[in-house]
Design an enzyme around this catalytic site. Structure first.
Site, PDB file in Angstrom:
ATOM      1  N   ASN A  81       0.803  -1.222   0.000  1.00 45.71           N
ATOM      2  CA  ASN A  81       0.000   0.000   0.000  1.00 45.71           C
ATOM      3  C   ASN A  81       0.835   1.270   0.000  1.00 45.71           C
ATOM      4  O   ASN A  81       0.349   2.328  -0.400  1.00 45.71           O
ATOM      5  CB  ASN A  81      -0.936   0.014   1.209  1.00 45.71           C
ATOM      6  N   GLN A  95      -5.053  -3.602  -1.724  1.00 42.12           N
ATOM      7  CA  GLN A  95      -4.557  -2.602  -2.674  1.00 42.12           C
ATOM      8  C   GLN A  95      -4.568  -3.112  -4.111  1.00 42.12           C
ATOM      9  O   GLN A  95      -4.625  -2.327  -5.058  1.00 42.12           O
ATOM     10  CB  GLN A  95      -3.140  -2.172  -2.294  1.00 42.12           C
ATOM     11  N   SER A 135     -11.338  -4.950   0.001  1.00 38.69           N
ATOM     12  CA  SER A 135     -12.155  -3.895   0.595  1.00 38.69           C
ATOM     13  C   SER A 135     -12.725  -3.015  -0.502  1.00 38.69           C
ATOM     14  O   SER A 135     -11.983  -2.548  -1.377  1.00 38.69           O
ATOM     15  CB  SER A 135     -11.311  -3.049   1.555  1.00 38.69           C
ATOM     16  N   HIS A 165     -13.920   0.045  -0.753  1.00 40.37           N
ATOM     17  CA  HIS A 165     -13.657   1.471  -0.941  1.00 40.37           C
ATOM     18  C   HIS A 165     -12.328   1.768  -1.627  1.00 40.37           C
ATOM     19  O   HIS A 165     -12.019   2.929  -1.917  1.00 40.37           O
ATOM     20  CB  HIS A 165     -13.741   2.217   0.401  1.00 40.37           C
ATOM     21  N   THR A 175     -26.169  -8.825  10.948  1.00 36.75           N
ATOM     22  CA  THR A 175     -27.012  -8.493   9.803  1.00 36.75           C
ATOM     23  C   THR A 175     -26.167  -7.892   8.692  1.00 36.75           C
ATOM     24  O   THR A 175     -25.386  -6.972   8.919  1.00 36.75           O
ATOM     25  CB  THR A 175     -28.115  -7.501  10.216  1.00 36.75           C
ATOM     26  N   CYS A 190       4.029   9.558  10.970  1.00 41.08           N
ATOM     27  CA  CYS A 190       3.938  10.666  11.919  1.00 41.08           C
ATOM     28  C   CYS A 190       2.548  11.284  11.953  1.00 41.08           C
ATOM     29  O   CYS A 190       2.114  11.799  12.985  1.00 41.08           O
ATOM     30  CB  CYS A 190       4.951  11.753  11.562  1.00 41.08           C
TER      31      CYS A 190
END
Length: 396
Positions: free
Chosen positions: A153, A181, A201, A203, A239, A327
Site C-alpha cells: 500500500n 490494494q 475492501s 472502498h 445483519t 507521523c
C-alpha cells in the site's frame, strides 16, 4: 469534488462511482428488509446478496460459496489470520508473514504471538520484494499459515504471489494474501494465483466504505470470527450490509471491465510524474520497483525535509496526498515499510506517496510537479541538515 482540489490519495480511499451509488440506493429505501427474514422484503435483500456474491466470485474465478462478506478489509485480514491459526493450531503454531505488511496483518500476528504462536517475519530487498527462497527456508513442519500481501500500500511493489503460494502449497501450508490494494488495479484470479484465502475492501475500487470480503478456498479449515447469528453460512454473524454488498459487487464488476484502459491511464500519469520529479528535483529517491508496481502508485523520499511539512504545504496548494511516514497518525517513527527496504530514518521521514485515480489528468501532474519543485526547495532552505550538506559539499 472542489475543482481546486487535486486528490491523489486513491490508495487511502476512492469516491463511490455514480453507477455504484445508483445500484445501492434501492436497498436503503425500497428493499430494506432483513436478509434473514422469510417474507418478501427479506427475500429481496437475500437475493441481492447472493447476486453480489456471484458477481464477485466470477471476477475472481472462484465459487460463490467461497466468498464471505465482512465489514472491511481489516476484518477480512484478521479473520483469515486468526481463523486459520486457531483452526489449525493442533498441527502447529508457527506462522509466517513479511516485514512490510499492512498493520491489519501485522497487528493480527502481534495478537497471536501473545496467544502463544510463533511468527517469522520475512525480510524484503531494497525494492520491497520477498525472496521466494527465504520463504522456502522459513517453512517448518509446524508452520500452518503464510500471509503475504499482493501489492504494498505504500510503495506499490507487487509480490510474486503465484510463486510464493506454490512454495507454501508444496509444503502443505495454507496461504493468505491481503489483496486490498491490488483489487481494482490487477486482474486477480484466485486459481491462477493458487491462494487459499484473499482479502479485499470495496472502498479501494470506487465502492462504499464499511464493506469487504474474504475468499476462502473450499476445504480450508478456518474458525468463525464473529459469533451470534447464522449469517454467512454460520461463519460471520451480524445483519449484512446489503447496500454495501451490492455496491461492492457493482464496483468490482466495473473495475474488471475497464481494467486495461484504467491501468494504461494510471501508468501514463505515474511515469510522467516520476520522470519529471527525478529530472527537476535533486536528492530524491523513488521507493519500490520502477516497473513491477501498482500502476497508479508513486512513492518518493526527499532528502533534508520532513514529509509532514511537505504534506501541509501541498495541501495549501490544494494537492491532497499522503506521507510514507506514520507521523501523521501520532507516531514519531517513520514507516516500517521504508525502514524494511533499507532507508535510514532521516530519509524515510521525508517521504511522499501519490496514488492516482481515473479522474486525474496530465495537467494535474504538471501542477503537482511545479509545486513540489518550489516547496522542496523552500523546505530545504530552512533545513540545517541541507545547509551543512551544501557547505561541506558532501555527496547525498
Amino acid at each position: 469534488m472542489d475543482k481546486h482540489i487535486v486528490y491523489v490519495d486513491h490508495a487511502a480511499t476512492t469516491y463511490v462511482k455514480p453507477e455504484v451509488f445508483e445500484a445501492m440506493k434501492p436497498y436503503f429505501t425500497e428493499y430494506f428488509g432483513n436478509p434473514s427474514s422469510i417474507y418478501s422484503l427479506g427475500r429481496e435483500s437475500k437475493k441481492a446478496i447472493e447476486n453480489a456474491r456471484g458477481v464477485i466470485a466470477e471476477c475472481l474465478g472462484a465459487q460463490p460459496s467461497e466468498i464471505y462478506f465482512t465489514g472491511s478489509g481489516t476484518e477480512a485480514d484478521n479473520w483469515a489470520i486468526k481463523g486459520v491459526a486457531y483452526a489449525n493450531r493442533k498441527k502447529g503454531k508457527h506462522l509466517i508473514t513479511s516485514a512490510i505488511e499492512h498493520h491489519a496483518v501485522l497487528h493480527a500476528f502481534d495478537y497471536l504471538k501473545k496467544e502463544g504462536f510463533e511468527v517469522t517475519y520475512l525480510p524484503v530487498d531494497e525494492r520491497g520484494f520477498v525472496n521466494p527462497k527465504d520463504l522456502a527456508e522459513a517453512i517448518r513442519p509446524d508452520t500452518t499459515l503464510v500471509s503475504i500481501m499482493m501489492a504494498n500500500n505504500e510503495i506499490g511493489t507487487i509480490q510474486p504471489i503465484k510463486e510464493l503460494a506454490a512454495i507454501a502449497k508444496e509444503k502443505g501450508v495454507i496461504f493468505h494474501t491481503d489483496a486490498v490494494q491490488a483489487m481494482g488495479n490487477l486482474d486477480v484470479k484466485v486459481n491462477d494465483l493458487n491462494v487459499d484465502l484473499l482479502s479485499m475492501s470495496a472502498h479501494k475500487f470506487y465502492g462504499p466504505k464499511g464493506v469487504g470480503a474474504l475468499y476462502v478456498r473450499k476445504g480450508v479449515r478456518i474458525d468463525s470470527f464473529v459469533h451470534g447469528g447464522a449469517q454467512e453460512r454460520n461463519k460471520r454473524a451480524g445483519t449484512e450490509n446489503v447496500p454495501g454488498i451490492v455496491g461492492m459487487a457493482a464496483a468490482l464488476k466495473l473495475a474488471y471491465e475497464n481494467l486495461e484502459e484504467y491501468n494504461k491511464h494510471l501508468r501514463k500519469l505515474s511515469n510522467k510524474l516520476i520522470d519529471s520529479v527525478m529530472e527537476r528535483i535533486p536528492y530524491v529517491r523513488l521507493n519500490g520497483d520502477r516497473e513491477n508496481r501498482l500502476p497508479g502508485n508513486v512513492n518518493f523520499s526527499f532528502q533534508f525535509i520532513e514529509g509532514e511539512s511537505l504534506l501541509l504545504m501541498l495541501d495549501m496548494k490544494g494537492i491532497q496526498a499522503s506521507s510514507g511516514s506514520a507521523c501523521t497518525s501520532g507516531s514519531l517513527d517513520p514507516s516500517h515499510v521504508l525502514l524494511a527496504i533499507g532507508l535510514p530514518h532521516e530519509i524515510a521521514h521525508g517521504s511522499l506517496r501519490i496514488t492516482f485515480g481515473e479522474d486525474n489528468t496530465e495537467e494535474q501532474v504538471d501542477y503537482i510537479v511545479d509545486n513540489l519543485v518550489e516547496i522542496v526547495e523552500r523546505l530545504r532552505q530552512m533545513s540545517p541538515l541541507y545547509e551543512d550538506f551544501v557547505k561541506k559539499g558532501q555527496k547525498a
